[in-house]
Motif scaffolding. Structure first.
Motif, PDB file in Angstrom:
ATOM      1  N   LEU A 111     -25.681  40.472  60.288  1.00 33.97           N
ATOM      2  CA  LEU A 111     -25.395  41.790  60.849  1.00 33.97           C
ATOM      3  C   LEU A 111     -26.068  41.976  62.205  1.00 33.97           C
ATOM      4  CD1 LEU A 111     -25.602  44.057  57.678  1.00 33.97           C
ATOM      5  CD2 LEU A 111     -23.552  43.438  58.964  1.00 33.97           C
ATOM      6  N   ARG A 112     -27.285  41.487  62.338  1.00 32.90           N
ATOM      7  CA  ARG A 112     -27.967  41.608  63.638  1.00 32.90           C
ATOM      8  C   ARG A 112     -27.212  40.845  64.719  1.00 32.90           C
ATOM      9  NH1 ARG A 112     -32.648  40.853  60.409  1.00 32.90           N
ATOM     10  NH2 ARG A 112     -32.789  38.685  61.114  1.00 32.90           N
ATOM     11  N   SER A 113     -26.629  39.719  64.345  1.00 35.61           N
ATOM     12  CA  SER A 113     -25.897  38.911  65.333  1.00 35.61           C
ATOM     13  C   SER A 113     -24.504  39.456  65.614  1.00 35.61           C
ATOM     14  CB  SER A 113     -25.802  37.453  64.868  1.00 35.61           C
ATOM     15  OG  SER A 113     -24.968  37.335  63.735  1.00 35.61           O
ATOM     16  N   HIS A 114     -24.087  40.453  64.844  1.00 31.95           N
ATOM     17  CA  HIS A 114     -22.765  41.049  65.044  1.00 31.95           C
ATOM     18  C   HIS A 114     -22.859  42.555  65.278  1.00 31.95           C
ATOM     19  CE1 HIS A 114     -21.610  37.175  63.258  1.00 31.95           C
ATOM     20  NE2 HIS A 114     -20.471  37.344  63.893  1.00 31.95           N
ATOM     21  N   GLU A 115     -23.923  42.975  65.968  1.00 27.36           N
ATOM     22  CA  GLU A 115     -24.079  44.395  66.284  1.00 27.36           C
ATOM     23  C   GLU A 115     -22.936  44.918  67.141  1.00 27.36           C
ATOM     24  OE1 GLU A 115     -27.907  45.055  68.002  1.00 27.36           O
ATOM     25  OE2 GLU A 115     -28.835  45.452  66.058  1.00 27.36           O
ATOM     26  N   GLY A 116     -22.320  44.033  67.914  1.00 30.88           N
ATOM     27  CA  GLY A 116     -21.199  44.447  68.744  1.00 30.88           C
ATOM     28  C   GLY A 116     -19.923  44.693  67.957  1.00 30.88           C
ATOM     29  N   HIS A 117     -19.909  44.288  66.687  1.00 22.99           N
ATOM     30  CA  HIS A 117     -18.733  44.487  65.837  1.00 22.99           C
ATOM     31  C   HIS A 117     -18.904  45.651  64.858  1.00 22.99           C
ATOM     32  CE1 HIS A 117     -18.282  40.206  67.025  1.00 22.99           C
ATOM     33  NE2 HIS A 117     -16.992  40.473  66.973  1.00 22.99           N
ATOM     34  N   LEU A 118     -20.120  45.816  64.344  1.00 23.98           N
ATOM     35  CA  LEU A 118     -20.359  46.793  63.285  1.00 23.98           C
ATOM     36  C   LEU A 118     -21.532  47.683  63.668  1.00 23.98           C
ATOM     37  CD1 LEU A 118     -20.118  44.411  60.175  1.00 23.98           C
ATOM     38  CD2 LEU A 118     -18.270  45.747  61.219  1.00 23.98           C
ATOM     39  N   GLU A 119     -21.310  48.992  63.639  1.00 23.22           N
ATOM     40  CA  GLU A 119     -22.369  49.961  63.923  1.00 23.22           C
ATOM     41  C   GLU A 119     -22.881  50.528  62.605  1.00 23.22           C
ATOM     42  OE1 GLU A 119     -23.071  54.299  66.082  1.00 23.22           O
ATOM     43  OE2 GLU A 119     -21.268  53.137  66.564  1.00 23.22           O
ATOM     44  N   LEU A 120     -24.186  50.363  62.367  1.00 18.46           N
ATOM     45  CA  LEU A 120     -24.783  50.874  61.144  1.00 18.46           C
ATOM     46  C   LEU A 120     -24.941  52.387  61.243  1.00 18.46           C
ATOM     47  CD1 LEU A 120     -27.598  48.237  60.474  1.00 18.46           C
ATOM     48  CD2 LEU A 120     -25.153  48.099  59.970  1.00 18.46           C
ATOM     49  N   ALA A 121     -24.406  53.095  60.265  1.00 16.33           N
ATOM     50  CA  ALA A 121     -24.516  54.549  60.199  1.00 16.33           C
ATOM     51  C   ALA A 121     -25.256  54.937  58.926  1.00 16.33           C
ATOM     52  CB  ALA A 121     -23.129  55.185  60.216  1.00 16.33           C
ATOM     53  N   VAL A 122     -25.831  56.116  58.919  1.00 11.35           N
ATOM     54  CA  VAL A 122     -26.573  56.608  57.755  1.00 11.35           C
ATOM     55  C   VAL A 122     -25.609  57.230  56.751  1.00 11.35           C
ATOM     56  CG1 VAL A 122     -28.355  58.180  56.940  1.00 11.35           C
ATOM     57  CG2 VAL A 122     -28.619  57.066  59.173  1.00 11.35           C
ATOM     58  N   HIS A 123     -25.640  56.719  55.537  1.00 12.47           N
ATOM     59  CA  HIS A 123     -24.898  57.338  54.434  1.00 12.47           C
ATOM     60  C   HIS A 123     -25.865  57.797  53.340  1.00 12.47           C
ATOM     61  CE1 HIS A 123     -21.214  58.470  52.542  1.00 12.47           C
ATOM     62  NE2 HIS A 123     -21.164  57.497  51.646  1.00 12.47           N
ATOM     63  N   GLY A 124     -26.972  57.058  53.180  1.00 13.24           N
ATOM     64  CA  GLY A 124     -27.975  57.479  52.218  1.00 13.24           C
ATOM     65  C   GLY A 124     -28.792  56.325  51.692  1.00 13.24           C
ATOM     66  N   LEU A 125     -29.749  56.655  50.834  1.00 18.09           N
ATOM     67  CA  LEU A 125     -30.573  55.651  50.169  1.00 18.09           C
ATOM     68  C   LEU A 125     -29.835  55.100  48.952  1.00 18.09           C
ATOM     69  CD1 LEU A 125     -34.033  57.463  50.403  1.00 18.09           C
ATOM     70  CD2 LEU A 125     -33.193  55.588  51.846  1.00 18.09           C
ATOM     71  N   CYS A 126     -29.535  55.981  47.992  1.00 14.96           N
ATOM     72  CA  CYS A 126     -28.729  55.590  46.831  1.00 14.96           C
ATOM     73  C   CYS A 126     -27.603  56.593  46.583  1.00 14.96           C
ATOM     74  CB  CYS A 126     -29.613  55.447  45.597  1.00 14.96           C
ATOM     75  SG  CYS A 126     -30.745  54.040  45.684  1.00 14.96           S
ATOM     76  N   HIS A 127     -27.233  57.330  47.648  1.00 17.92           N
ATOM     77  CA  HIS A 127     -26.046  58.187  47.671  1.00 17.92           C
ATOM     78  C   HIS A 127     -26.233  59.516  46.958  1.00 17.92           C
ATOM     79  CE1 HIS A 127     -21.722  59.238  47.519  1.00 17.92           C
ATOM     80  NE2 HIS A 127     -21.522  58.283  48.419  1.00 17.92           N
ATOM     81  N   GLU A 128     -27.102  59.581  45.948  1.00 17.18           N
ATOM     82  CA  GLU A 128     -27.270  60.798  45.161  1.00 17.18           C
ATOM     83  C   GLU A 128     -28.716  61.273  45.220  1.00 17.18           C
ATOM     84  OE1 GLU A 128     -24.383  61.644  44.423  1.00 17.18           O
ATOM     85  OE2 GLU A 128     -23.342  59.722  44.354  1.00 17.18           O
ATOM     86  N   TYR A 129     -28.981  62.351  44.492  1.00 18.11           N
ATOM     87  CA  TYR A 129     -30.334  62.893  44.370  1.00 18.11           C
ATOM     88  C   TYR A 129     -30.652  63.027  42.884  1.00 18.11           C
ATOM     89  CZ  TYR A 129     -34.362  65.950  45.138  1.00 18.11           C
ATOM     90  OH  TYR A 129     -35.619  66.482  45.168  1.00 18.11           O
TER      91      TYR A 129
END
Length: 387
Positions: A111-129
């Motif tokens: 993923l680090r080598s393909h930062e130009g292809h995929l942008e990491l976005a925040v969705h959550g830790l485990c999605h729920e609370y």
């Protein structure tokens, strides 16, 4: 939208098309919500490197830096989340050894080598609370759109950043995709946007119909507060838990919201058969005169803001595009794309903007990108061809 038309020339301000893939990051695919665990993405196997390679392949086919909305809890290498209130179903006993293995290093490096292809976005830790150990939807808001306590939200965002750093990701995400689409806006300095902005978030996409509105949105499809711009996500074309989903019609909205499992096959070796089908549909849509593929999230938000907020005036030989209502942080450094069909393209000129690129496809449709000047007013001049 068509902004100019005569017998020789048609000019469109196209709606962007941008792919956001949710629920990326789980190593286990199973939906465990019936046992007080996370929903995950309802996928019939564990995830692997090939599932990330499939996303890069889609990025290459679309010439788009896709946004992947990351659920990062199962990337925890040190059981950090044991100390984060409400983050997991195990609470203080959180233990992640099932997901700690060499695949973490291999996939993180990929993923680090393909930062130009995929942008990491925040969705959550485990999605729920997990409130007192019991599953509550969802991580940052409840089902009525009420925020979790600000200190809890801040601790989850801090934990997300810590897990990114554990895995060698040093760039701060700029996009937030609320889990389960539960969100709120309109309460200014008390809003989650104020917290998100302090963690470097600039963009949010969600369903406005699923949000609590403390005050109305500035526009029915886009709004902003505290330096964060919220874009209507729209309806997903296929269900969240549909594995290897058959491509469905793309709606007239900027975001194409998909879930990771939609794009993957139960046999990782067959992933690209699914990807290629979706790519064909998406490219066909993006090549429509009224649409354009966004290059990344910043490009999408800027083009969408121009589409929704520009004030347009046209005469027989002139078009004015006034972008004064577009938030300055969304427009800064970004270009606006236009599509043009003309029998005399050499007679079209521009002022109030720099022409940064121009390409023409096999159907003689030109795509121009214009960098607006500081007054945010683009002018297009169309001369009549000589008799």
């Amino acid at each position: 939208m068509i902004i100019f038309h005569d017998t020789q020339t048609t000019i469109a301000l196209p709606l962007p098309l941008f792919v956001v893939v949710e629920d990326v990051g789980w190593w286990q695919g199973s939906d465990d919500s019936a046992n007080n665990g996370p929903y995950r993405n309802g996928f019939p196997r564990r995830h692997c490197l090939a599932d990330y390679e499939a996303l890069v392949h889609l990025s290459e086919l679309l010439s788009m830096r896709l946004a992947i909305a990351l659920v990062i809890g199962e990337w925890d290498r040190t059981n950090w989340l044991a100390g984060v209130r409400g983050a997991t179903w195990m609470g203080d006993g959180w233990e992640n050894s099932t997901n700690q293995g060499p695949w973490l290093d291999t996939t993180a490096a990929y993923l680090r080598s393909h930062e130009g292809h995929l942008e990491l976005a925040v969705h959550g830790l485990c999605h729920e609370y997990w409130q007192n150990g019991r599953l509550c939807r969802s991580e940052f808001h409840d089902q009525s759109g009420m925020m979790r306590p600000p200190a809890i939200i801040a601790s989850h965002l801090e934990a997300f950043r810590s897990l990114l750093q554990q895995n060698g990701f040093l760039r701060s995400p700029r996009l937030f995709v609320p889990p389960a689409l539960f969100h709120s806006f309109g309460n200014g300095n008390d809003s989650i946007q104020c917290l998100l902005h302090s963690f470097g978030i600039e963009y949010v996409t969600t369903r406005f119909a699923r949000c609590r509105h403390f005050s109305p949105p500035i526009h029915e499809k886009i709004t902003w507060e505290c330096g964060v711009t919220i874009l209507e996500r729209g309806v997903a074309p296929v269900p969240w838990n549909a594995c290897a989903a058959a491509p469905e019609m793309i709606r007239n909205q900027p975001i194409v919201p998909l879930h990771w499992g939609n794009l993957l096959h139960g046999d990782p070796a067959q992933n690209l058969t699914v990807i290629n089908r979706w790519a064909a549909l998406l490219l066909n849509e993006a090549n429509d005169f009224m649409r354009i593929a966004a290059t990344d999230s910043a490009d999408c938000w800027c083009q969408a803001a121009a589409y929704y907020l520009a004030r347009l005036q046209a005469s027989a030989s002139d078009v004015s595009i006034d972008l004064s209502d577009v938030p300055a942080n969304v427009l800064a450094g970004q270009t606006i794309a236009l599509k043009i069909k003309s029998t005399c393209p050499h007679l079209i000129s521009y002022s109030g903007a720099d022409l940064t690129s121009e390409t023409t496809d096999d159907h003689h449709v030109s795509t121009v990108r214009l960098l607006p000047s500081s007054d945010k007013k683009i002018r297009i001049h169309i001369k009549s061809s000589p008799p």
